[in-house]
Design a protein around this motif. Structure first.
Motif, PDB file in Angstrom:
ATOM      1  N   LEU A 177       0.879  -1.171   0.000  1.00 35.23           N
ATOM      2  CA  LEU A 177       0.000   0.000   0.000  1.00 35.23           C
ATOM      3  C   LEU A 177       0.908   1.210   0.000  1.00 35.23           C
ATOM      4  O   LEU A 177       1.554   1.517   1.003  1.00 35.23           O
ATOM      5  CB  LEU A 177      -0.918   0.004   1.219  1.00 35.23           C
ATOM      6  N   ARG A 179      -0.980  -8.705  -3.432  1.00 32.05           N
ATOM      7  CA  ARG A 179      -1.840  -7.625  -3.926  1.00 32.05           C
ATOM      8  C   ARG A 179      -1.043  -6.328  -3.825  1.00 32.05           C
ATOM      9  O   ARG A 179      -0.275  -6.141  -2.880  1.00 32.05           O
ATOM     10  CB  ARG A 179      -3.135  -7.506  -3.113  1.00 32.05           C
ATOM     11  N   ARG A 180      -1.277  -5.438  -4.795  1.00 28.60           N
ATOM     12  CA  ARG A 180      -0.553  -4.168  -4.807  1.00 28.60           C
ATOM     13  C   ARG A 180      -1.573  -3.036  -4.927  1.00 28.60           C
ATOM     14  O   ARG A 180      -2.341  -2.980  -5.887  1.00 28.60           O
ATOM     15  CB  ARG A 180       0.443  -4.123  -5.962  1.00 28.60           C
ATOM     16  N   TYR A 181      -1.539  -2.160  -3.952  1.00 26.42           N
ATOM     17  CA  TYR A 181      -2.437  -1.008  -3.936  1.00 26.42           C
ATOM     18  C   TYR A 181      -1.581   0.244  -4.168  1.00 26.42           C
ATOM     19  O   TYR A 181      -0.889   0.711  -3.261  1.00 26.42           O
ATOM     20  CB  TYR A 181      -3.183  -0.949  -2.606  1.00 26.42           C
ATOM     21  N   SER A 197      -1.303   4.134  -5.222  1.00 26.96           N
ATOM     22  CA  SER A 197      -2.166   5.306  -5.138  1.00 26.96           C
ATOM     23  C   SER A 197      -2.472   5.905  -6.505  1.00 26.96           C
ATOM     24  O   SER A 197      -3.601   6.329  -6.764  1.00 26.96           O
ATOM     25  CB  SER A 197      -1.530   6.365  -4.227  1.00 26.96           C
ATOM     26  N   MET A 247      -5.193   4.158  -8.022  1.00 30.08           N
ATOM     27  CA  MET A 247      -6.423   4.215  -7.241  1.00 30.08           C
ATOM     28  C   MET A 247      -7.026   5.615  -7.203  1.00 30.08           C
ATOM     29  O   MET A 247      -8.196   5.778  -6.835  1.00 30.08           O
ATOM     30  CB  MET A 247      -6.146   3.722  -5.819  1.00 30.08           C
ATOM     31  N   ILE A 259      -8.479   5.490   0.943  1.00 33.23           N
ATOM     32  CA  ILE A 259      -7.592   4.486   0.339  1.00 33.23           C
ATOM     33  C   ILE A 259      -7.523   3.234   1.211  1.00 33.23           C
ATOM     34  O   ILE A 259      -7.449   2.110   0.706  1.00 33.23           O
ATOM     35  CB  ILE A 259      -6.187   5.073   0.057  1.00 33.23           C
ATOM     36  N   VAL A 309      -8.801  -0.638   0.200  1.00 30.72           N
ATOM     37  CA  VAL A 309      -8.040  -1.874   0.433  1.00 30.72           C
ATOM     38  C   VAL A 309      -8.925  -2.909   1.119  1.00 30.72           C
ATOM     39  O   VAL A 309      -8.981  -4.076   0.717  1.00 30.72           O
ATOM     40  CB  VAL A 309      -6.781  -1.588   1.271  1.00 30.72           C
ATOM     41  N   ASP A 348     -11.438  -4.423  -1.216  1.00 32.40           N
ATOM     42  CA  ASP A 348     -10.862  -5.275  -2.254  1.00 32.40           C
ATOM     43  C   ASP A 348     -10.385  -6.612  -1.691  1.00 32.40           C
ATOM     44  O   ASP A 348     -10.652  -7.664  -2.271  1.00 32.40           O
ATOM     45  CB  ASP A 348      -9.699  -4.560  -2.938  1.00 32.40           C
ATOM     46  N   CYS A 349      -9.682  -6.577  -0.571  1.00 29.53           N
ATOM     47  CA  CYS A 349      -9.105  -7.821  -0.040  1.00 29.53           C
ATOM     48  C   CYS A 349     -10.092  -8.605   0.825  1.00 29.53           C
ATOM     49  O   CYS A 349      -9.885  -9.791   1.085  1.00 29.53           O
ATOM     50  CB  CYS A 349      -7.825  -7.547   0.729  1.00 29.53           C
TER      51      CYS A 349
END
Length: 207
Positions: A107, A130-132, A134, A137, A146, A150, A153-154
């Motif tokens: 993140l 997983r890659r968040y 910014s 997004m 934000i 996350v 999504d997860c």
């Protein structure tokens, strides 16, 4: 309560991010201080992190400050030299968690183009479960949105997420949402926290 995923910030957790240090080596500390007083370069970078075009954003800023035009353009052309080196112990911890079957997420406040370039220099950036990012997004830390994105999504409850970041404001927002957190002040402390949580053994967490 068990931890279902570990969430890493990237800048100053997995990769050093020190623009001022790079500028000091290139133009000297006095010139760098004058530029940073005249130009809010971190605000410019925040726009990139929100998804604005990297090169265009830097070039537009440079055009507004002709006295520092060449130096501002270095933010784009020398960017990877500012985002260096990687922090090996942190990378090892990330990989150790994954090898134990612990999901590991990123993140990070990062621009779209700059992250794609960073992947070519730091292959470990492709290894997260997983890659968040910014820039993708359209929202940056420490905005609560934000963190909410996350979670949605997860689909992991906040109290089952363990998040490390080097910034107090990001940690505070995560804590307010119920995340478990660790203020990153170096990889040794982070390693100790992972051992304390039972996620890694002392040997697995060693440098």
């Amino acid at each position: 309560m068990s931890i279902d995923a570990v969430v890493f910030d990237i800048g100053n957790v997995l990769i050093e991010w020190q623009p001022e240090r790079h500028y000091d080596t290139q133009i000297g500390a006095e010139r760098r201080r004058a530029m940073f007083e005249a130009v809010d370069l971190h605000a410019m970078n925040d726009l990139v992190d929100q998804g604005h075009d990297f090169r265009i954003t830097v070039e537009r800023t440079a055009a507004r400050y002709r006295d520092f035009e060449a130096e501002i353009l270095m933010w784009y052309h020398d960017w990877i030299k500012m985002a260096t080196p990687e922090i090996p112990h942190s990378v090892k911890l990330m990989r150790a968690l994954r090898s134990k079957g612990v999901p590991v997420f990123a993140l990070t406040n990062f621009g779209i183009e700059s992250f794609e370039f960073a992947e070519t220099q730091y292959p470990f950036l492709t290894e997260f479960d997983r890659r968040y990012i910014s820039g993708r997004m359209g929202c940056v830390k420490p905005h609560p949105l934000i963190f909410e994105m996350v979670e949605k999504d997860c689909r992991i409850a906040p109290e089952r997420l363990l998040f490390t970041d080097d910034r107090h404001d990001n940690i505070a927002t995560a804590e307010a949402r119920g995340w478990r957190t660790h203020l990153f002040e170096g990889p040794d402390g982070w390693a100790a926290r992972l051992v304390a949580e039972g996620l890694l053994s002392a040997e697995e967490a060693s440098a």
